[in-house]
Design an enzyme around this catalytic site. Structure first.
Site, mmCIF file in Angstrom:
data_model
loop_
_atom_site.group_PDB
_atom_site.id
_atom_site.type_symbol
_atom_site.label_atom_id
_atom_site.label_comp_id
_atom_site.label_asym_id
_atom_site.label_seq_id
_atom_site.Cartn_x
_atom_site.Cartn_y
_atom_site.Cartn_z
ATOM 1 N N ALA A 91 0.847 -1.206 0.000
ATOM 2 C CA ALA A 91 0.000 0.000 0.000
ATOM 3 C C ALA A 91 0.874 1.244 0.000
ATOM 4 O O ALA A 91 1.991 1.246 0.509
ATOM 5 C CB ALA A 91 -0.931 0.013 1.213
ATOM 6 N N GLU A 124 -2.565 -12.524 -4.226
ATOM 7 C CA GLU A 124 -4.004 -12.469 -4.485
ATOM 8 C C GLU A 124 -4.421 -11.004 -4.506
ATOM 9 O O GLU A 124 -3.903 -10.213 -3.718
ATOM 10 C CB GLU A 124 -4.808 -13.153 -3.367
ATOM 11 C CG GLU A 124 -4.829 -14.648 -3.444
ATOM 12 C CD GLU A 124 -3.891 -15.271 -2.427
ATOM 13 O OE1 GLU A 124 -3.478 -14.556 -1.485
ATOM 14 O OE2 GLU A 124 -3.562 -16.458 -2.585
ATOM 15 N N ASN A 129 -9.993 -4.531 -7.932
ATOM 16 C CA ASN A 129 -8.884 -3.611 -7.653
ATOM 17 C C ASN A 129 -8.063 -3.359 -8.924
ATOM 18 O O ASN A 129 -6.936 -3.837 -9.086
ATOM 19 C CB ASN A 129 -8.010 -4.172 -6.529
ATOM 20 C CG ASN A 129 -7.068 -3.124 -5.964
ATOM 21 O OD1 ASN A 129 -6.856 -2.068 -6.582
ATOM 22 N ND2 ASN A 129 -6.486 -3.404 -4.815
ATOM 23 N N TYR A 136 0.453 -4.730 -11.161
ATOM 24 C CA TYR A 136 1.078 -6.059 -11.200
ATOM 25 C C TYR A 136 1.338 -6.508 -12.638
ATOM 26 O O TYR A 136 2.345 -7.166 -12.914
ATOM 27 C CB TYR A 136 0.211 -7.081 -10.452
ATOM 28 C CG TYR A 136 0.059 -6.766 -8.974
ATOM 29 C CD1 TYR A 136 1.160 -6.370 -8.213
ATOM 30 C CD2 TYR A 136 -1.178 -6.851 -8.333
ATOM 31 C CE1 TYR A 136 1.028 -6.064 -6.862
ATOM 32 C CE2 TYR A 136 -1.321 -6.542 -6.992
ATOM 33 C CZ TYR A 136 -0.210 -6.150 -6.263
ATOM 34 O OH TYR A 136 -0.347 -5.852 -4.926
HETATM 35 C C1 LIG Z 1 -2.384 -0.045 -5.863
HETATM 36 C C2 LIG Z 1 -1.423 0.928 -5.165
HETATM 37 C C3 LIG Z 1 -0.515 0.136 -4.202
HETATM 38 C C4 LIG Z 1 -0.558 1.645 -6.231
HETATM 39 O O1 LIG Z 1 0.351 2.486 -5.545
HETATM 40 P P1 LIG Z 1 1.074 3.754 -6.251
HETATM 41 O O2 LIG Z 1 2.232 4.111 -5.392
HETATM 42 O O3 LIG Z 1 0.064 4.795 -6.527
HETATM 43 O O4 LIG Z 1 1.543 3.074 -7.609
HETATM 44 P P2 LIG Z 1 2.586 3.679 -8.687
HETATM 45 O O5 LIG Z 1 2.584 5.174 -8.639
HETATM 46 O O6 LIG Z 1 3.873 2.974 -8.522
HETATM 47 O O7 LIG Z 1 1.842 3.254 -10.043
HETATM 48 C C5 LIG Z 1 2.346 2.255 -10.895
HETATM 49 C C6 LIG Z 1 1.263 1.780 -11.844
HETATM 50 O O8 LIG Z 1 0.157 1.223 -11.138
HETATM 51 C C7 LIG Z 1 -1.048 1.449 -11.886
HETATM 52 N N1 LIG Z 1 -1.944 2.319 -11.123
HETATM 53 C C8 LIG Z 1 -1.703 2.892 -9.919
HETATM 54 N N2 LIG Z 1 -2.778 3.608 -9.531
HETATM 55 C C9 LIG Z 1 -3.711 3.480 -10.507
HETATM 56 C C10 LIG Z 1 -5.024 3.965 -10.671
HETATM 57 N N3 LIG Z 1 -5.615 4.729 -9.757
HETATM 58 N N4 LIG Z 1 -5.711 3.593 -11.782
HETATM 59 C C11 LIG Z 1 -5.149 2.809 -12.720
HETATM 60 N N5 LIG Z 1 -3.872 2.311 -12.623
HETATM 61 C C12 LIG Z 1 -3.174 2.649 -11.521
HETATM 62 C C13 LIG Z 1 -0.628 2.163 -13.153
HETATM 63 O O9 LIG Z 1 -0.325 1.142 -14.092
HETATM 64 C C14 LIG Z 1 0.640 2.867 -12.680
HETATM 65 O O10 LIG Z 1 1.504 3.218 -13.726
HETATM 66 P P3 LIG Z 1 1.323 4.681 -14.430
HETATM 67 O O11 LIG Z 1 1.263 5.690 -13.325
HETATM 68 O O12 LIG Z 1 2.565 4.766 -15.279
HETATM 69 O O13 LIG Z 1 0.058 4.595 -15.219
HETATM 70 C C15 LIG Z 1 -2.204 2.044 -4.387
HETATM 71 O O14 LIG Z 1 -3.234 2.535 -5.224
HETATM 72 C C16 LIG Z 1 -2.793 1.608 -3.074
HETATM 73 O O15 LIG Z 1 -2.152 1.698 -2.024
HETATM 74 N N6 LIG Z 1 -4.054 1.114 -3.127
HETATM 75 C C17 LIG Z 1 -4.749 0.700 -1.907
HETATM 76 C C18 LIG Z 1 -4.132 -0.577 -1.355
HETATM 77 C C19 LIG Z 1 -4.162 -1.707 -2.371
HETATM 78 O O16 LIG Z 1 -5.132 -1.894 -3.098
HETATM 79 N N7 LIG Z 1 -3.076 -2.488 -2.382
HETATM 80 C C20 LIG Z 1 -2.919 -3.619 -3.262
HETATM 81 C C21 LIG Z 1 -3.453 -4.826 -2.592
HETATM 82 S S1 LIG Z 1 -3.335 -6.246 -3.647
#
Ligand SMILES: CC(C)(COP(=O)(O)OP(=O)(O)OC[C@H]1O[C@@H](n2cnc3c(N)ncnc32)[C@H](O)[C@@H]1OP(=O)(O)O)[C@@H](O)C(=O)NCCC(=O)NCCS
Length: 167
Positions: A91, A124, A129, A136
């Site tokens: 996260a 998983e 999401n 991933y």
């Molecule tokens: C999913 C999560 C971990 C991504 O974290 P982040 O630091 O924002 O991710 P990054 O900035 O490294 O993004 C990398 C890629 O992820 C994808 N991504 C991240 N946020 C996204 C969004 N809101 N919508 C679509 N794609 C997204 C994109 O492919 C992105 O690449 P891009 O910015 O070049 O398009 C974050 O949204 C989060 O903490 N979500 C809540 C917790 C969660 O769902 N964890 C995963 C559990 S399996």
């Protein structure tokens, strides 16, 4: 664990102003703040404390400097068992989404795992999401199955994802 892998987990990764280090007990409050903001069914303090006690579990935190201290902005939890790393939790603080923090944590976590012998990665993720699934896929994870009604809060399906790692 041999001395090389112990050295690896102590050595911080510096990505621009982001530093990635192994989580310590004193980090749990900040990690819990992010966990509670990010998940409908967040892990508890006990859960994070248990991870610190499990030999094969690693939790890495990403820290960003602010004017008075380094602030935790994200974390990843991994289990490396034999040749497989399972990603249990990942996260980023909502104020820092789309800043490449999860990407940096995954790169760090996968590099650590391959250095200690992992050849494949599994995880998983909730079917709904899409941000996480998109992230991933960038790391060559592919859907390999579905665990029906896996999440007990809303009985959502989990997609099981798999990636073959290269050192
Ligand atoms: C999913 C999560 C971990 C991504 O974290 P982040 O630091 O924002 O991710 P990054 O900035 O490294 O993004 C990398 C890629 O992820 C994808 N991504 C991240 N946020 C996204 C969004 N809101 N919508 C679509 N794609 C997204 C994109 O492919 C992105 O690449 P891009 O910015 O070049 O398009 C974050 O949204 C989060 O903490 N979500 C809540 C917790 C969660 O769902 N964890 C995963 C559990 S399996």
């Amino acid at each position: 664990m041999d001395s090389t892998s112990q050295d690896l987990q102590r050595k911080p990764l510096q990505v621009t102003d982001l530093e990635i280090v192994e989580m310590e007990g004193e980090d749990i409050d900040e990690v819990l703040d992010i966990e509670n903001l990010c998940f409908k069914s967040p892990w508890t303090r006990d859960a994070f404390e248990q991870e610190l006690a499990i030999e094969w579990s690693k939790v890495f935190v990403a820290k960003k400097p602010t004017s008075h201290k380094k602030r935790i902005v994200g974390y990843i939890c991994l289990w490396v068992v034999t040749n497989e790393v399972h990603i249990l939790n990942l996260a980023t603080h909502p104020n820092f989404h789309r800043h490449g923090i999860a990407t940096s944590l995954l790169i760090f976590g996968i590099n650590f795992s391959t250095r200690v012998g992992a050849e494949v990665a599994t995880l998983e993720v909730r079917k709904s999401n899409l941000p996480a699934i998109s992230l991933y896929k960038k790391f060559a994870f592919e859907a390999m199955g579905v665990r029906r009604r896996y999440y007990s809060d809303n009985y959502e399906d989990a997609i099981v994802m798999y990636s073959k790692l290269t050192a």
